[in-house]
Design an enzyme around this catalytic site. Structure first.
Site, PDB file in Angstrom:
ATOM      1  N   ARG A 113       0.835  -1.118  -0.133  1.00  0.00           N
ATOM      2  CA  ARG A 113      -0.019  -0.041  -0.086  1.00  0.00           C
ATOM      3  C   ARG A 113       0.873   1.376  -0.087  1.00  0.00           C
ATOM      4  O   ARG A 113       0.460   2.332   0.385  1.00  0.00           O
ATOM      5  CB  ARG A 113      -1.116   0.016   1.128  1.00  0.00           C
ATOM      6  N   LYS A 135       2.560  11.757 -11.194  1.00  0.00           N
ATOM      7  CA  LYS A 135       1.760  10.903 -12.221  1.00  0.00           C
ATOM      8  C   LYS A 135       2.314   9.496 -12.383  1.00  0.00           C
ATOM      9  O   LYS A 135       3.533   9.692 -12.823  1.00  0.00           O
ATOM     10  CB  LYS A 135       1.228  11.526 -13.653  1.00  0.00           C
ATOM     11  N   GLU A 177       8.531  18.290 -24.805  1.00  0.00           N
ATOM     12  CA  GLU A 177       7.917  18.540 -23.474  1.00  0.00           C
ATOM     13  C   GLU A 177       8.255  20.095 -23.151  1.00  0.00           C
ATOM     14  O   GLU A 177       7.508  20.798 -22.656  1.00  0.00           O
ATOM     15  CB  GLU A 177       8.155  17.604 -22.408  1.00  0.00           C
ATOM     16  N   LYS A 216       6.341  23.543 -13.546  1.00  0.00           N
ATOM     17  CA  LYS A 216       5.559  22.283 -13.402  1.00  0.00           C
ATOM     18  C   LYS A 216       5.135  22.125 -11.752  1.00  0.00           C
ATOM     19  O   LYS A 216       4.038  21.956 -11.356  1.00  0.00           O
ATOM     20  CB  LYS A 216       6.208  20.985 -14.032  1.00  0.00           C
ATOM     21  N   GLU A 226      -5.375  16.873 -10.535  1.00  0.00           N
ATOM     22  CA  GLU A 226      -6.037  17.339 -11.789  1.00  0.00           C
ATOM     23  C   GLU A 226      -7.683  17.297 -11.460  1.00  0.00           C
ATOM     24  O   GLU A 226      -8.445  16.990 -12.045  1.00  0.00           O
ATOM     25  CB  GLU A 226      -5.850  16.306 -12.778  1.00  0.00           C
ATOM     26  N   ARG A 231      -4.208  21.804 -13.865  1.00  0.00           N
ATOM     27  CA  ARG A 231      -3.369  20.549 -14.100  1.00  0.00           C
ATOM     28  C   ARG A 231      -3.104  20.223 -15.596  1.00  0.00           C
ATOM     29  O   ARG A 231      -2.379  19.689 -16.370  1.00  0.00           O
ATOM     30  CB  ARG A 231      -2.886  19.513 -13.286  1.00  0.00           C
ATOM     31  N   ASN A 235      -1.261  19.176 -20.474  1.00  0.00           N
ATOM     32  CA  ASN A 235      -1.584  18.103 -21.508  1.00  0.00           C
ATOM     33  C   ASN A 235      -1.736  18.905 -22.962  1.00  0.00           C
ATOM     34  O   ASN A 235      -2.050  17.907 -23.764  1.00  0.00           O
ATOM     35  CB  ASN A 235      -2.825  17.483 -21.036  1.00  0.00           C
ATOM     36  N   HIS A 238      -1.181  17.003 -26.079  1.00  0.00           N
ATOM     37  CA  HIS A 238      -1.290  15.451 -25.759  1.00  0.00           C
ATOM     38  C   HIS A 238      -2.434  14.815 -26.234  1.00  0.00           C
ATOM     39  O   HIS A 238      -2.537  13.645 -26.625  1.00  0.00           O
ATOM     40  CB  HIS A 238      -1.213  15.400 -24.508  1.00  0.00           C
ATOM     41  N   HIS A 242      -1.221  11.607 -28.055  1.00  0.00           N
ATOM     42  CA  HIS A 242      -1.421  10.395 -27.526  1.00  0.00           C
ATOM     43  C   HIS A 242      -2.266   9.581 -28.532  1.00  0.00           C
ATOM     44  O   HIS A 242      -2.078   8.383 -28.585  1.00  0.00           O
ATOM     45  CB  HIS A 242      -2.273  10.391 -26.227  1.00  0.00           C
ATOM     46  N   HIS A 253       7.058   9.057 -27.395  1.00  0.00           N
ATOM     47  CA  HIS A 253       6.278  10.155 -26.853  1.00  0.00           C
ATOM     48  C   HIS A 253       6.464  11.569 -26.884  1.00  0.00           C
ATOM     49  O   HIS A 253       5.698  12.331 -27.440  1.00  0.00           O
ATOM     50  CB  HIS A 253       5.977   9.740 -25.121  1.00  0.00           C
TER      51      HIS A 253
HETATM   52  P1  NAD Z   1      11.803   5.914 -22.498  1.00  0.00           P
HETATM   53  O1  NAD Z   1      11.505   5.692 -20.932  1.00  0.00           O
HETATM   54  O2  NAD Z   1      11.348   4.840 -23.121  1.00  0.00           O
HETATM   55  O3  NAD Z   1      13.403   6.287 -22.546  1.00  0.00           O
HETATM   56  C1  NAD Z   1      13.471   6.375 -24.185  1.00  0.00           C
HETATM   57  C2  NAD Z   1      14.499   5.416 -24.417  1.00  0.00           C
HETATM   58  O4  NAD Z   1      15.912   5.985 -23.900  1.00  0.00           O
HETATM   59  C3  NAD Z   1      14.628   3.980 -23.974  1.00  0.00           C
HETATM   60  O5  NAD Z   1      15.191   3.394 -24.836  1.00  0.00           O
HETATM   61  C4  NAD Z   1      15.346   3.925 -22.637  1.00  0.00           C
HETATM   62  O6  NAD Z   1      15.980   2.698 -22.610  1.00  0.00           O
HETATM   63  C5  NAD Z   1      16.640   5.240 -23.358  1.00  0.00           C
HETATM   64  N1  NAD Z   1      17.450   5.677 -22.002  1.00  0.00           N
HETATM   65  C6  NAD Z   1      16.958   6.113 -20.803  1.00  0.00           C
HETATM   66  N2  NAD Z   1      17.952   6.944 -20.390  1.00  0.00           N
HETATM   67  C7  NAD Z   1      18.937   6.824 -21.053  1.00  0.00           C
HETATM   68  C8  NAD Z   1      20.536   7.497 -21.193  1.00  0.00           C
HETATM   69  N3  NAD Z   1      20.847   8.162 -20.060  1.00  0.00           N
HETATM   70  N4  NAD Z   1      21.179   7.058 -22.186  1.00  0.00           N
HETATM   71  C9  NAD Z   1      20.620   6.444 -23.074  1.00  0.00           C
HETATM   72  N5  NAD Z   1      19.550   5.960 -23.473  1.00  0.00           N
HETATM   73  C10 NAD Z   1      18.703   5.913 -22.359  1.00  0.00           C
HETATM   74  O7  NAD Z   1      10.898   7.493 -22.698  1.00  0.00           O
HETATM   75  P2  NAD Z   1      10.929   8.957 -22.169  1.00  0.00           P
HETATM   76  O8  NAD Z   1      10.844   9.633 -23.287  1.00  0.00           O
HETATM   77  O9  NAD Z   1      12.011   9.074 -21.192  1.00  0.00           O
HETATM   78  O10 NAD Z   1       9.530   8.633 -21.516  1.00  0.00           O
HETATM   79  C11 NAD Z   1       8.254   8.366 -22.073  1.00  0.00           C
HETATM   80  C12 NAD Z   1       7.318   8.339 -21.199  1.00  0.00           C
HETATM   81  O11 NAD Z   1       6.788   8.993 -20.139  1.00  0.00           O
HETATM   82  C13 NAD Z   1       5.830   7.782 -22.017  1.00  0.00           C
HETATM   83  O12 NAD Z   1       5.335   6.643 -21.389  1.00  0.00           O
HETATM   84  C14 NAD Z   1       4.913   8.953 -21.186  1.00  0.00           C
HETATM   85  O13 NAD Z   1       3.522   8.646 -21.241  1.00  0.00           O
HETATM   86  C15 NAD Z   1       5.525   9.146 -20.025  1.00  0.00           C
HETATM   87  N6  NAD Z   1       5.143  10.608 -19.425  1.00  0.00           N
HETATM   88  C16 NAD Z   1       4.755  10.937 -18.082  1.00  0.00           C
HETATM   89  C17 NAD Z   1       4.500  11.864 -17.606  1.00  0.00           C
HETATM   90  C18 NAD Z   1       4.250  11.872 -16.417  1.00  0.00           C
HETATM   91  O14 NAD Z   1       3.682  13.185 -15.722  1.00  0.00           O
HETATM   92  N7  NAD Z   1       4.146  10.950 -15.374  1.00  0.00           N
HETATM   93  C19 NAD Z   1       4.862  13.167 -18.489  1.00  0.00           C
HETATM   94  C20 NAD Z   1       5.407  12.916 -19.466  1.00  0.00           C
HETATM   95  C21 NAD Z   1       5.575  11.740 -20.084  1.00  0.00           C
HETATM   96  N1  GLY Z   2       2.773  15.610 -17.731  1.00  0.00           N
HETATM   97  C1  GLY Z   2       1.480  15.974 -17.515  1.00  0.00           C
HETATM   98  C2  GLY Z   2       1.177  16.023 -15.870  1.00  0.00           C
HETATM   99  O1  GLY Z   2       2.062  15.688 -14.959  1.00  0.00           O
HETATM  100  O2  GLY Z   2       0.280  16.534 -15.747  1.00  0.00           O
END
Ligand code: NAD
Ligand code: GLY
Length: 351
Positions: A113, A135, A177, A216, A226, A231, A235, A238, A242, A253
Site C-alpha cells: 500500500r 503521475k 515537452e 511544473k 487534476e 493541471r 497536456n 497530448h 497520444h 512520446h
Molecule cells: P523511455 O523511458 O522509453 O526512454 C527512451 C529511451 O531512452 C529508452 O530506450 C531508454 O532505455 C533510453 N534511455 C533512458 N535513459 C538513457 C540514457 N541516459 N542514455 C541512453 N539511453 C537512455 O521514454 P521517455 O521519453 O523518457 O518517457 C516517455 C514516457 O514518459 C511515456 O510513457 C510517457 O507517457 C511518460 N510521461 C509521463 C509523464 C508524467 O507526468 N508521469 C509526463 C510525460 C511523459
Molecule cells: N505531464 C502531464 C502532467 O504531469 O500532468
C-alpha cells in the site's frame, strides 16, 4: 545545482536539478534499504554507476520501451520486490526514462500500500516533465496511462550527466515537452526563441530543465490530482499526440507531443482561439526540433482514438488544451466529427 520544492498536499517532494544531483542522492539515501528499478538499456550503460551507488541493493531491469509499459511488466516488478522480501521501510528508486519512472512509481504506490519512491530521471523528457508531479501509470488495451495513481516521490534527482549518453532523437523528445512548457509560460517561450540555435546544447538544457521543473511544480502544487482543471494545461498537444502515438507507434512520446502541438496550434488558429502570428511562432519553434512532419495514412481513424482521452467529459466530444497567446492557453471542446475533419485537413501541412 538548484533545489526545487514541490509542496503537494499528499506528500511534498524535493527536486535537485543540475550537476551534482547524483552526489546529493548518495548523501540522502545513505543507509536506506533500496530496491532499484531500471530498464535494460540504462542498465547496460550505467551498470558500474548503479552497482557502486547501490552496492547492497537488488536491481531489476525491465525490458526497455513504451510497449513494455504494461500491467504485465508492472507485476513483474512487484514480483521481484516480493521475492526480495522488501519491507515497508524499503525505498524504490526508479532510475531511467519516463517509462521506468511511471511504472516504478506505480509499483511503489502499490507495494504494501505504498513505500517511498525516488525518481532518478535519465532522459531529458523525464527530467523536464515525467519525474516531477507524481503521475504514475501503465498503458492498457491501447489506452495510454489508463491504469495509474497520483503518488508523489520523496526526491527527484535530475543530473545532466545522464544526458551525455542520450541519442539525439531522445534529446528531441525531451525538447517536445520543453516546447510544450514554453507554450504555457511566456518567459520560457522567450528563452526558447532567443536560444533557438542552441536548443540541444547541454548548458542551455541544464538551465531550461530547472525552469521547466519550477513551472511544473507551481502547477502541481495548485492542482495535484487534476481536479480543479489547472493541471490539464500540462497536456497541451497530448490529446492528438497520444491518439497518434497509440495508433501508429514507431515514434516516441516526445515526438508525438511535438506533432500534437503542430496539429493543435493549427486547430487553435482555425477555430479562432489563437492569432495566426503567435501560432506561426510556435510552429517555427517546433520546426527547430523536428525538421519535417510525416503525412499520416488513415489519420481520421487514428484521431477517433482521442475519444479515450482522460480529459474528455462527454462521450462524443474531444477536449483540447490549445495555445491562445504567449503564456496563455484555452480549453476547447470539439465534437469528434469536427475534430476529425480538422485533423484530416491539417494532415500533410508544413511547419
Ligand atoms: P523511455 O523511458 O522509453 O526512454 C527512451 C529511451 O531512452 C529508452 O530506450 C531508454 O532505455 C533510453 N534511455 C533512458 N535513459 C538513457 C540514457 N541516459 N542514455 C541512453 N539511453 C537512455 O521514454 P521517455 O521519453 O523518457 O518517457 C516517455 C514516457 O514518459 C511515456 O510513457 C510517457 O507517457 C511518460 N510521461 C509521463 C509523464 C508524467 O507526468 N508521469 C509526463 C510525460 C511523459
Ligand atoms: N505531464 C502531464 C502532467 O504531469 O500532468
Amino acid at each position: 545545482m538548484q533545489t526545487i520544492k514541490v509542496k503537494t498536499k499528499s506528500r511534498p517532494s524535493t527536486v535537485y536539478c543540475g550537476e551534482g544531483a547524483v552526489k546529493k542522492l548518495e548523501e540522502l539515501l545513505d543507509g536506506k534499504d533500496i530496491f532499484v528499478v531500471t530498464d535494460t538499456n540504462v542498465y547496460r550503460l550505467y551498470e558500474d554507476f548503479i552497482r557502486s551507488t547501490f552496492p547492497h541493493s537488488p536491481v531489476f531491469a525491465v525490458p526497455a520501451g513504451e510497449r513494455h509499459k504494461t500491467p504485465h511488466t508492472l507485476f513483474s516488478i512487484l514480483d521481484q520486490m516480493l521475492q526480495a522480501r522488501l519491507r515497508r521501510n524499503c525505498w524504490l528508486v526508479a532510475l531511467g526514462g519516463g517509462v521506468v519512472g511511471d511504472m516504478g512509481g506505480l509499483a511503489a504506490s502499490l507495494y504494501m500500500r505504498g513505500i517511498p519512491a525516488v525518481q532518478v530521471p535519465t532522459t531529458l523528457l523525464a527530467q523536464v516533465d515525467s519525474s516531477v508531479g507524481g503521475k504514475t501509470a501503465v498503458d492498457y488495451r491501447g489506452v495510454k496511462n489508463v491504469i495509474g495513481a497520483f503518488y508523489q516521490p520523496e526526491y527527484v534527482f535530475c543530473d545532466p550527466m545522464f544526458l551525455k549518453t542520450l541519442p539525439a532523437r531522445e534529446i528531441r523528445c525531451g525538447l517536445g515537452e520543453i516546447v510544450k512548457t514554453g507554450a504555457l509560460e511566456g518567459t520560457i517561450f522567450d528563452q526558447l526563441e532567443k536560444n533557438a540555435d542552441r536548443l540541444a546544447d547541454f548548458a542551455f538544457l541544464e538551465e531550461i530543465t530547472a525552469a521547466c521543473v519550477r513551472f511544473k511544480a507551481g502547477i502541481v502544487e495548485k492542482d495535484e490530482c487534476e481536479r480543479s482543471g489547472l493541471r490539464k494545461c500540462l497536456n497541451m498537444g497530448h490529446t492528438t499526440g497520444h491518439a497518434l502515438e497509440l495508433f501508429y507507434g514507431r515514434r516516441s512520446h516526445g515526438e508525438y507531443v511535438l506533432i500534437g502541438m503542430f496539429f493543435e496550434s493549427c486547430i487553435a488558429e482555425r477555430i479562432g482561439i489563437c492569432a495566426a502570428d503567435y501560432a506561426r511562432r510556435l510552429r517555427t519553434l517546433i520546426g527547430r526540433v523536428v525538421k519535417k512532419l510525416p503525412r499520416f495514412e488513415n489519420i481520421g481513424e487514428a484521431a477517433r482514438t482521442a475519444l479515450y482521452d482522460k480529459k474528455n467529459e462527454k462521450k462524443n466530444e474531444v477536449s483540447l488544451i490549445l495555445p491562445r497567446s504567449q503564456g496563455a492557453y484555452a480549453e476547447a471542446k470539439l465534437s469528434i466529427e469536427e475534430y476529425i475533419g480538422l485533423i484530416e485537413d491539417i494532415n500533410g501541412g508544413n511547419l
